[in-house]
Design an enzyme around this catalytic site. Structure first.
Site, PDB file in Angstrom:
ATOM      1  N   ASP A  32      65.272 141.549  19.478  1.00  0.00           N
ATOM      2  CA  ASP A  32      65.273 141.439  20.933  1.00  0.00           C
ATOM      3  C   ASP A  32      64.846 142.805  21.464  1.00  0.00           C
ATOM      4  OD1 ASP A  32      65.679 140.943  23.598  1.00  0.00           O
ATOM      5  OD2 ASP A  32      67.829 140.562  23.431  1.00  0.00           O
ATOM      6  N   CYS A  44      61.515 139.529  26.719  1.00  0.00           N
ATOM      7  CA  CYS A  44      61.585 139.490  28.185  1.00  0.00           C
ATOM      8  C   CYS A  44      60.270 139.977  28.785  1.00  0.00           C
ATOM      9  CB  CYS A  44      62.759 140.315  28.700  1.00  0.00           C
ATOM     10  SG  CYS A  44      62.667 142.052  28.263  1.00  0.00           S
ATOM     11  N   GLU A  53      70.573 149.249  16.722  1.00  0.00           N
ATOM     12  CA  GLU A  53      70.715 149.568  18.142  1.00  0.00           C
ATOM     13  C   GLU A  53      70.436 151.046  18.320  1.00  0.00           C
ATOM     14  OE1 GLU A  53      70.739 149.549  21.787  1.00  0.00           O
ATOM     15  OE2 GLU A  53      71.355 147.598  21.041  1.00  0.00           O
TER      16      GLU A  53
END
Length: 121
Positions: free
Chosen positions: A50, A77, A3
């Site tokens: 992701d 996305c 992250e």
């Protein structure tokens, strides 16, 4: 786990603190850009990504293309970045696209999440 966002890293830290010690010991966190954390994927059987709408970091694409895990799951996305990354991931012949599923998680909008499953060729 990887992250880059300080706020997300803090939330991740809070969530990991709630795990029992045996489960927590199975998890490593690599803060910073995903490209810098790509060596962590070297020994993994399954890698899940992701990425943001821009797609995967070029260093991670290169690493996965050269050292593919048994399975790579890509949650996207952004259709354009997924298409570009798929072309780069599969161009070396070591990964192949095995499945593709679209999810309408936000009904009545144009937003679609696509999950691509790649397997070692």
């Amino acid at each position: 786990m990887n992250e880059v966002s300080p706020h997300s890293l803090h939330g991740l830290e809070l969530g990991l603190a709630e795990l029992d010690p045996a489960d927590r010991a199975k998890i490593s966190v690599f803060p910073g850009p995903a490209g810098a954390a790509s060596p962590a994927a070297s020994e993994a059987q399954v890698v899940i990504a992701d990425p943001p709408r821009k797609g995967l970091d070029p260093e991670l694409i290169e690493h996965l293309s050269q050292h593919p895990p048994e399975r790579f799951v890509y949650v996207s996305c952004g259709l354009d970045s997924l298409l570009n990354d798929t072309a780069r991931l599969t161009s070396g012949g070591k990964l192949r696209l095995a499945a593709l599923t679209a999810f309408n998680l936000l009904p009545f909008t144009e937003h679609v999440e696509t999950v691509a499953r790649f397997e070692r060729a």
